[in-house]
Write an enzyme that holds these catalytic residues in place. Structure first.
Site, PDB file in Angstrom:
ATOM      1  N   ARG A  79     -13.458  -2.789 -17.409  1.00 37.51           N
ATOM      2  CA  ARG A  79     -13.547  -3.951 -16.531  1.00 37.51           C
ATOM      3  C   ARG A  79     -13.500  -3.456 -15.088  1.00 37.51           C
ATOM      4  O   ARG A  79     -12.447  -3.142 -14.551  1.00 37.51           O
ATOM      5  CB  ARG A  79     -12.365  -4.887 -16.815  1.00 37.51           C
ATOM      6  N   HIS A  87      -9.310  -9.036 -13.493  1.00 36.57           N
ATOM      7  CA  HIS A  87      -9.281  -9.809 -14.737  1.00 36.57           C
ATOM      8  C   HIS A  87      -9.896 -11.188 -14.506  1.00 36.57           C
ATOM      9  O   HIS A  87     -10.757 -11.636 -15.258  1.00 36.57           O
ATOM     10  CB  HIS A  87      -7.839  -9.945 -15.217  1.00 36.57           C
ATOM     11  N   TYR A 140      -2.159  -2.332  -9.893  1.00 36.79           N
ATOM     12  CA  TYR A 140      -1.765  -1.613 -11.114  1.00 36.79           C
ATOM     13  C   TYR A 140      -2.773  -0.561 -11.569  1.00 36.79           C
ATOM     14  O   TYR A 140      -2.522   0.118 -12.549  1.00 36.79           O
ATOM     15  CB  TYR A 140      -1.525  -2.604 -12.255  1.00 36.79           C
TER      16      TYR A 140
END
Length: 400
Positions: free
Chosen positions: A295, A299, A308
Site C-alpha cells: 500500500r 490506509h 509508523y
C-alpha cells in the site's frame, strides 16, 4: 521466485524479554515450523519488466499456461486499466482533501493485483469486494463515479449489484468473505459452473469472520476464491505483528490450497486467479490467493503512514511499481510507443475531469428518506420519529 518479505524489516520488540531458559527449552523442530524457509512466489514479469523464463523457474510452470493466450493488445489493455484506475483514485484522494468527500481508501500500488484478478473473471462470476477494490469495479464495468456516492454521503453504494455481479462495498472488516461463501454454496446447489471471489486485506485475515468463511467453504467445497491483497500493513500494524507464518499457508489448516503471487505483477495475478477460478468451477473447492503487494499511500485519507512507516521501505516498493513494470515491458518488446502513453495520459486526465464534475453535482438525498421502507405497512413509532425529525429541521432558518 521470491521477493523481499516483511521479515526484512526489523521486527518491533515487546517490552518484556523472554527468559533464556525458555528459549533453550523450545524444540528446534518447533522453531523450524514457525519460521519456514522463504515462501515461494509466483512471478511472470520481473520488476524490471522482463518475462520470467518458465523453463528455469519450474515453480511457475503450473500457472504460465493460464496466460498463454495473452496478446500485446491485451497487455496494452491491462496497462490502460491500471493507469485509468490510478488516475481516478488520485482524483478521489484530491476531492477528499478539498472537502468534497468525507473519506477515501486509496488503492495506490495495488493496481496489478486488482486488474489482474478482475480481468480473470467471467461475466457470470460474482464479486464481493471490501472498500478498496476500485480496479476490480473498473473491470466489472461499474462507472467510477458510482463508487464515490457513499464516500460523499449521498447514497449507500450507488449501483445495482446484480447488473455487474459486483456487490456493494463492504466496510465491516472481513464480513464479505462469509457473504461470498454463502453465495458460493448457493451457486453449487444451483448446479451453475460460475465462481465467486471475495477480496480482503491482510488485516482482515485475522478476523473470525474470515476463519469461519474458510471453514465453511472447505467443508461444503464451495466454488469461491479468497483473494487477499497483502499490502503489508493493517492500518499501522505490520504483518509480522499479525501472523507467524506466510499468510497463504493459513489455507492448509482448513484443507484447501493457498498460493502467494507477486501482487505487483499483473500477468501473474491474472494467471493465478484464472487457475483458482477454474478449480472452483470444476468442483475442487476454495483457494486462497495471497497477492503480495504494498500500500504505497495511506490506509485511508484519515491516516498518516509517516507515523509508523520508514521512507526507505516505501521507496523500495516504489521501485516495483506495477504500472512502471508493465510499461518497461511494453517499451522493451515494442508493444507500445511513447505516442500510446501520451494518448493515454490525455484520456486519463479527461476521466479525472469528469469525476470531479460529477462529484460536485451529485444531488443530496431526500432528508426524510431515512424513514421510508423501514416497515412494509408503516409503523406508528416511525411516524412519530418522522414528525419529530421534521419539526427539528423546521426549527432551523429556512427549514433545512
Amino acid at each position: 521466485m521470491t521477493v523481499e518479505s516483511t521479515a526484512a524489516r526489523k521486527p518491533r520488540r515487546s517490552g518484556t524479554k523472554r527468559p533464556a531458559a525458555a528459549n533453550a527449552a523450545k524444540p528446534a523442530a518447533a522453531t523450524a515450523k514457525t519460521h519456514d524457509a522463504e515462501p515461494q512466489l509466483v512471478q511472470l514479469l520481473t520488476p524490471e519488466g522482463v518475462r520470467v523464463d518458465v523453463a528455469e523457474n519450474p515453480d511457475v510452470a503450473e500457472f504460465a499456461p493460464f496466460v498463454a493466450d495473452i496478446t500485446t493488445d491485451d497487455l496494452r489493455g491491462f496497462y490502460r486499466d491500471m493507469v485509468m484506475t490510478r488516475r481516478f483514485d488520485g482524483e478521489a484522494t484530491a476531492l477528499q482533501r478539498q472537502g468534497e468527500l468525507g473519506l477515501w481508501a486509496s488503492l495506490l500500488g495495488q493496481e496489478a493485483a486488482q486488474i489482474g484478478s478482475g480481468r480473470a473473471l467471467r461475466d457470470d462470476d460474482y464479486v464481493f469486494p471490501t472498500y478498496r477494490e476500485h480496479g476490480v469495479a473498473w473491470c466489472r464495468g461499474v462507472d467510477p463515479t458510482n463508487l464515490l456516492g457513499m464516500f460523499r454521503g449521498v447514497n449507500h453504494g450507488g449501483w445495482d449489484p446484480t447488473t455487474n455481479n459486483f456487490h456493494l462495498y463492504t466496510i465491516v472488516i472481513g464480513s464479505q468473505t462469509l457473504h461470498a461463501t454463502g453465495y458460493a454454496m448457493g451457486v453449487a446447489k444451483d448446479g451453475a459452473d460460475s465462481a465467486v471471489i471475495a477480496y480482503f486485506g491482510d488485516g482482515a485475515s485475522s478476523q473470525g469472520d474470515v476463519m469461519e468463511a474458510f471453514n465453511f467453504s472447505a467443508v461444503y467445497n464451495s466454488p469461491v476464491v479468497f483473494f487477499c491483497q497483502n499490502n503489508q500493513w493493517a492500518i499501522s500494524e505490520p504483518t509480522e505483528r499479525q501472523m507467524r507464518v506466510p499468510l497463504y499457508q493459513r489455507a492448509q489448516g482448513f484443507g484447501f490450497p493457498g498460493v502467494r503471487v507477486d501482487g505487483n505483477d499483473v500477468l501473474a495475478c491474472l494467471a493465478v486467479t484464472r487457475w483458482a477460478l477454474e478449480r472452483a468451477r470444476r468442483g475442487e473447492g476454495p483457494t486462497l490467493v495471497e497477492a503480495f503487494t504494498y500500500r504505497m499511500g495511506a490506509h485511508t485519507t484519515s491516516d498518516d503512514p509517516t507515523k509508523y512507516r520508514r521512507d526507505e521501505e516505501t521507496a523500495a516498493w516504489e521501485a516495483k511499481d506495477p504500472i512502471l513494470r508493465l510499461k518497461a515491458h511494453l517499451l522493451a518488446t515494442g508493444g507500445a510507443d511513447e505516442a500510446y502513453f501520451e494518448q493515454l495520459e490525455v484520456e486519463s486526465e479527461a476521466l479525472g475531469k469528469r469525476v470531479r464534475e460529477v462529484v460536485r453535482t451529485m444531488p443530496d438525498p431526500d432528508t426524510m428518506a431515512i424513514f421510508e421502507n423501514v416497515y412494509a405497512d408503516g409503523h406508528a413509532l416511525v411516524d412519530e420519529e418522522r414528525a419529530q425529525f421534521a419539526a427539528y429541521l423546521a426549527s432551523f432558518e429556512g427549514g433545512e
